[in-house]
Enzyme design. Structure first.
Site, PDB file in Angstrom:
ATOM      1  N   ASN A   1     107.805  50.255  25.814  1.00  0.00           N
ATOM      2  CA  ASN A   1     108.232  49.878  27.126  1.00  0.00           C
ATOM      3  C   ASN A   1     109.466  49.376  27.189  1.00  0.00           C
ATOM      4  OD1 ASN A   1     108.708  49.170  29.693  1.00  0.00           O
ATOM      5  ND2 ASN A   1     106.946  47.718  29.759  1.00  0.00           N
TER       6      ASN A   1
ATOM      7  N   LYS B   1     111.274  48.340  29.392  1.00  0.00           N
ATOM      8  CA  LYS B   1     111.634  47.691  30.620  1.00  0.00           C
ATOM      9  C   LYS B   1     112.924  48.023  31.256  1.00  0.00           C
ATOM     10  CE  LYS B   1     108.703  44.208  28.962  1.00  0.00           C
ATOM     11  NZ  LYS B   1     108.121  43.225  29.165  1.00  0.00           N
TER      12      LYS B   1
ATOM     13  N   HIS C   1     101.753  47.665  35.555  1.00  0.00           N
ATOM     14  CA  HIS C   1     102.296  46.776  34.532  1.00  0.00           C
ATOM     15  C   HIS C   1     102.238  45.325  35.255  1.00  0.00           C
ATOM     16  CE1 HIS C   1     104.757  44.234  31.907  1.00  0.00           C
ATOM     17  NE2 HIS C   1     104.539  45.284  31.017  1.00  0.00           N
TER      18      HIS C   1
ATOM     19  N   GLU D   1     104.360  42.903  35.204  1.00  0.00           N
ATOM     20  CA  GLU D   1     105.577  42.793  36.108  1.00  0.00           C
ATOM     21  C   GLU D   1     105.598  43.474  37.442  1.00  0.00           C
ATOM     22  OE1 GLU D   1     108.128  43.798  32.634  1.00  0.00           O
ATOM     23  OE2 GLU D   1     107.324  41.991  31.587  1.00  0.00           O
TER      24      GLU D   1
ATOM     25  N   GLU E   1      96.822  44.055  28.751  1.00  0.00           N
ATOM     26  CA  GLU E   1      97.713  43.042  28.201  1.00  0.00           C
ATOM     27  C   GLU E   1      97.563  41.897  28.625  1.00  0.00           C
ATOM     28  OE1 GLU E   1     101.667  45.582  27.356  1.00  0.00           O
ATOM     29  OE2 GLU E   1     101.571  45.424  29.521  1.00  0.00           O
TER      30      GLU E   1
ATOM     31  N   GLY F   1     105.809  39.138  26.267  1.00  0.00           N
ATOM     32  CA  GLY F   1     107.413  38.520  26.202  1.00  0.00           C
ATOM     33  C   GLY F   1     107.208  36.988  25.757  1.00  0.00           C
TER      34      GLY F   1
ATOM     35  N   SER G   1     103.310  40.838  22.919  1.00  0.00           N
ATOM     36  CA  SER G   1     104.104  40.393  21.621  1.00  0.00           C
ATOM     37  C   SER G   1     103.658  40.944  20.259  1.00  0.00           C
ATOM     38  CB  SER G   1     103.907  38.870  21.491  1.00  0.00           C
ATOM     39  OG  SER G   1     104.375  38.232  22.802  1.00  0.00           O
TER      40      SER G   1
HETATM   41  C1  PEP Z   1     104.912  44.704  27.642  1.00  0.00           C
HETATM   42  O1  PEP Z   1     105.762  44.553  28.638  1.00  0.00           O
HETATM   43  O2  PEP Z   1     104.098  45.472  27.915  1.00  0.00           O
HETATM   44  C2  PEP Z   1     104.809  44.080  26.460  1.00  0.00           C
HETATM   45  C3  PEP Z   1     103.904  44.117  25.766  1.00  0.00           C
HETATM   46  O3  PEP Z   1     105.986  43.244  26.237  1.00  0.00           O
HETATM   47  P1  PEP Z   1     106.159  42.499  24.848  1.00  0.00           P
HETATM   48  O4  PEP Z   1     105.859  43.338  23.676  1.00  0.00           O
HETATM   49  O5  PEP Z   1     107.515  42.147  24.627  1.00  0.00           O
HETATM   50  O6  PEP Z   1     105.157  41.424  24.972  1.00  0.00           O
END
Ligand code: PEP
Length: 256
Positions: free
Chosen positions: A11, A13, A97, A99, A169, A175, A215
């Site tokens: 992803n 973003k 997601h 976000e 998630e 992040g 992460s």
């Molecule tokens: C995400 O935004 O789906 C995600 C898992 O981000 P990160 O790997 O940066 O935590």
């Protein structure tokens, strides 16, 4: 060992211009563009889909979008529909997601409409669910995940369900560099598998990939990916560079 092929999705973003994205895709094609042990899906921003599609043409890599509108066309300024994504050879779409839920006020009801529209248009939804830190600390994790999953999948027919992908998630791990422990992640993944069993029957639930996101990095991926119900990863930060993303794909291939 599970019969589900591991899936690693990147992803990106709101990162990378169309040409920067195409350059990254070309690097990935050169290193992992022929492998078939792991399904790999790249999700650039809308503006990068076309150049990414050209760069990955002829490889085994697949293309995903990060969002879509539920209507096929119409007066929805700034939005992009499922048929538009399909026309750019997109096969997957990330929906719900955290976000999108927090910055763009996406509700479970809206996400449900998007899931149904994606399936109707032969796009595979990567449905994201997960709890906030406050929800985890108050012991509400499983309840939150249940509500989000059931609401988003309302009306999905049993014969369509195998093409779903769910991404667990935990919002506090996205992040932030904080990763769920393997036990925390496996507990929620097994719980989601149980929900899918109730909704769609055991054989169908056994076919649905449940990804971990938050992460995930080459250093922590092998342990997470070895868990019984963790079928891959949705990768944010570590998908923006070829080296870390390739390592994650290799980590997934190693547990096949
Ligand atoms: C995400 O935004 O789906 C995600 C898992 O981000 P990160 O790997 O940066 O935590």
């Amino acid at each position: 060992m599970s019969s589900r092929k591991k899936l690693i999705a990147g992803n990106w973003k709101m990162n990378k211009t169309a040409s920067d994205g195409a350059a990254l895709v070309s690097e990935l094609v050169a290193t992992i563009g022929k492998q078939t042990d792991v399904e790999v899906v790249l999700c650039p921003p809308f503006t990068g889909l076309e150049s990414a599609a050209k760069a990955l043409d002829g490889s085994t890599l697949k293309l995903g979008a990060q969002n879509m509108h539920f209507e096929p066309s119409g007066a929805f300024t700034g939005e992009v529909s499922a048929p538009m994504l399909r026309a750019l050879f997109t096969t997957h779409v990330i929906l719900g997601h955290s976000e999108r839920r927090s910055y763009f006020a996406e509700t479970d009801a809206l996400i449900n409409k998007k899931v149904l529209a994606a399936l109707k248009n032969q796009l595979r939804p990567i449905l994201c669910v997960g709890e906030s830190l406050a929800e985890r600390e108050s012991g509400a994790t499983l309840k939150v995940v249940q509500t989000q999953t059931e609401a988003a999948l309302e009306g999905v027919a049993k014969d369509q369900a195998a093409s779903l992908v769910i991404a667990y998630e935990p919002v506090w791990a996205i992040g932030t560099g904080k990763v769920a422990t393997t036990e925390q992640a496996q507990e929620v993944h097994a719980f989601i598998r149980g929900l899918l069993t109730k909704l769609f029957t055991e054989p169908v639930a056994q076919k649905i990939r449940i990804l971990y996101g938050g992460s995930m990095k080459p250093a922590n991926a092998p342990e997470l990916l070895a868990q019984k119900d963790i079928d891959g990863g949705l990768i944010g930060g570590a998908s923006l560079e070829a080296r870390s993303f390739v390592e994650l794909v290799k980590a997934a291939a190693a547990v096949v």
